[in-house]
Design a protein around this motif. Sequence first.
Motif, PDB file in Angstrom:
ATOM      1  N   TRP A  25       0.827  -1.210   0.000  1.00  9.82           N
ATOM      2  CA  TRP A  25       0.000   0.000   0.000  1.00  9.82           C
ATOM      3  C   TRP A  25       0.857   1.254   0.000  1.00  9.82           C
ATOM      4  CZ3 TRP A  25      -1.105   3.044   4.678  1.00  9.82           C
ATOM      5  CH2 TRP A  25      -2.037   4.056   4.459  1.00  9.82           C
TER       6      TRP A  25
ATOM      7  N   GLU B  96       2.256   3.158  -3.099  1.00 12.51           N
ATOM      8  CA  GLU B  96       1.412   4.085  -3.847  1.00 12.51           C
ATOM      9  C   GLU B  96       1.530   5.522  -3.341  1.00 12.51           C
ATOM     10  OE1 GLU B  96      -0.255   3.032  -6.499  1.00 12.51           O
ATOM     11  OE2 GLU B  96       0.565   1.041  -6.114  1.00 12.51           O
TER      12      GLU B  96
ATOM     13  N   ASP C 104       3.007   9.305  -2.349  1.00  8.68           N
ATOM     14  CA  ASP C 104       3.645  10.369  -3.126  1.00  8.68           C
ATOM     15  C   ASP C 104       5.139  10.414  -2.773  1.00  8.68           C
ATOM     16  OD1 ASP C 104       4.528  12.712  -4.308  1.00  8.68           O
ATOM     17  OD2 ASP C 104       2.820  13.916  -3.654  1.00  8.68           O
TER      18      ASP C 104
ATOM     19  N   TYR D 101       0.768  15.623  -9.160  1.00  8.58           N
ATOM     20  CA  TYR D 101       1.926  14.956  -8.551  1.00  8.58           C
ATOM     21  C   TYR D 101       3.242  15.350  -9.216  1.00  8.58           C
ATOM     22  CZ  TYR D 101      -1.349  11.835  -6.166  1.00  8.58           C
ATOM     23  OH  TYR D 101      -2.338  11.321  -5.366  1.00  8.58           O
TER      24      TYR D 101
ATOM     25  N   PHE E 275      -0.523  10.623   0.458  1.00  8.22           N
ATOM     26  CA  PHE E 275      -1.043  10.062  -0.781  1.00  8.22           C
ATOM     27  C   PHE E 275      -1.699  11.079  -1.711  1.00  8.22           C
ATOM     28  CE2 PHE E 275      -0.806   6.506   2.121  1.00  8.22           C
ATOM     29  CZ  PHE E 275      -0.329   5.481   1.326  1.00  8.22           C
ATOM     30  N   ALA E 276      -2.231  12.162  -1.179  1.00 10.06           N
ATOM     31  CA  ALA E 276      -2.987  13.095  -2.038  1.00 10.06           C
ATOM     32  C   ALA E 276      -2.856  14.536  -1.562  1.00 10.06           C
ATOM     33  CB  ALA E 276      -4.458  12.672  -2.078  1.00 10.06           C
TER      34      ALA E 276
ATOM     35  N   TYR F 169     -10.486  11.495  -9.919  1.00  8.26           N
ATOM     36  CA  TYR F 169      -9.682  11.822  -8.732  1.00  8.26           C
ATOM     37  C   TYR F 169      -8.911  10.589  -8.287  1.00  8.26           C
ATOM     38  CZ  TYR F 169      -8.477  13.531  -4.076  1.00  8.26           C
ATOM     39  OH  TYR F 169      -7.794  13.916  -2.950  1.00  8.26           O
ATOM     40  N   GLN F 170      -7.615  10.782  -7.993  1.00  4.64           N
ATOM     41  CA  GLN F 170      -6.712   9.649  -7.837  1.00  4.64           C
ATOM     42  C   GLN F 170      -6.918   8.848  -6.550  1.00  4.64           C
ATOM     43  OE1 GLN F 170      -5.952  12.842  -8.563  1.00  4.64           O
ATOM     44  NE2 GLN F 170      -4.163  13.019  -9.886  1.00  4.64           N
ATOM     45  N   CYS F 171      -7.425   9.463  -5.483  1.00  2.00           N
ATOM     46  CA  CYS F 171      -7.570   8.771  -4.193  1.00  2.00           C
ATOM     47  C   CYS F 171      -8.993   8.937  -3.658  1.00  2.00           C
ATOM     48  CB  CYS F 171      -6.563   9.306  -3.180  1.00  2.00           C
ATOM     49  SG  CYS F 171      -4.846   9.052  -3.636  1.00  2.00           S
TER      50      CYS F 171
ATOM     51  N   VAL G 241     -10.871   7.188  -1.902  1.00  2.53           N
ATOM     52  CA  VAL G 241     -11.125   6.765  -0.528  1.00  2.53           C
ATOM     53  C   VAL G 241     -11.080   7.945   0.432  1.00  2.53           C
ATOM     54  CG1 VAL G 241      -8.692   6.207  -0.058  1.00  2.53           C
ATOM     55  CG2 VAL G 241     -10.508   5.102   1.273  1.00  2.53           C
ATOM     56  N   PHE G 242     -10.232   8.922   0.143  1.00  2.00           N
ATOM     57  CA  PHE G 242     -10.130  10.093   1.013  1.00  2.00           C
ATOM     58  C   PHE G 242     -11.388  10.956   0.942  1.00  2.00           C
ATOM     59  CE2 PHE G 242      -5.457   9.378   0.229  1.00  2.00           C
ATOM     60  CZ  PHE G 242      -5.227   8.853   1.487  1.00  2.00           C
TER      61      PHE G 242
END
Length: 286
Positions: A17, A20, A22, A104, A164-165, A233-235, A237-238
């Motif tokens: 995990w 993944e 940044d 990113y 991550f984001a 949107y890349q994440c 879950v957030f």
Amino acid sequence: MAFDQLTSSAFLLYDEWIKEADPRVEDWPLMTSPFPQTVVILAYIYFVTTLGPRLMENRKPFDLKRPMIIYNISIVIFSLYLIYEFLLSGWANGYSYRCDLVDYSSSPQALRMARTCWLYYFSKFIELLDTIFFVLRKKNSQVSFLHVFHHSIMPFTWWFGVKFAPGGLGTFHALLNCCVHVIMYSYYALSAMGPAFQKYLWWKKHMTTIQLVQFVMVTGHIGQFFFMKDCQYQCPVFLYVIGSYGMIFLVLFLNFYYHAYTKGKRLPKVLQNGACHQNGVHKKVE
């Protein structure tokens, strides 16, 4: 043996995990792993709920007037700076307030947003002093579940946000939160200055209303994502976490508002008991 296998599987999942994450923030302070911040947060919870009150039980409250004035004014200034940085790194410089993706890249604007996100994350640790001041002043009634939960969950969840984001539509609530903090900590600074400034604190009830509006706006902004068909949107879950956060705190603050103001438990004494006038000067009945 089963526990060892479970632990091993958990670490393997974590290793996969974390790949993944940044890479730009990998070497930034506190960003290597979530464990250091977890230790800090657990120590904070233990101190403000158990150790601190026990140590202060037979002591006089500390007089922290000057440190609190400096602290609150500093938070106001820092929040204004964060607002400026969030605006220039995206929210007033290219963001649409709809499907804003995380950049990113190593462009100056993208790195500026990532650094601003980290500064916002770090500010959540500074704000733990709010509760520590309560404990040292023996204001334990103000160390509520809502207060401790809010101060604990924010740095914990924001570690993952920065890792991550760090950017995009998931940072809108941080911009709003900084705006609210300018108002809130200005109130705290005036309150810490003593009775001479009490006349400027009539807007306490409205401060809670502003916080409620904040959570409505956060929930509404994030809610757009679930109605957009082509937002990559890349994440995501957030966004679920932020949306849940907005709704949970909306409910908690509505409950606080109801018990504190609708039922009159925390109304200013001038409104609870009436007021008198001496020599033409409005004076609270204590």
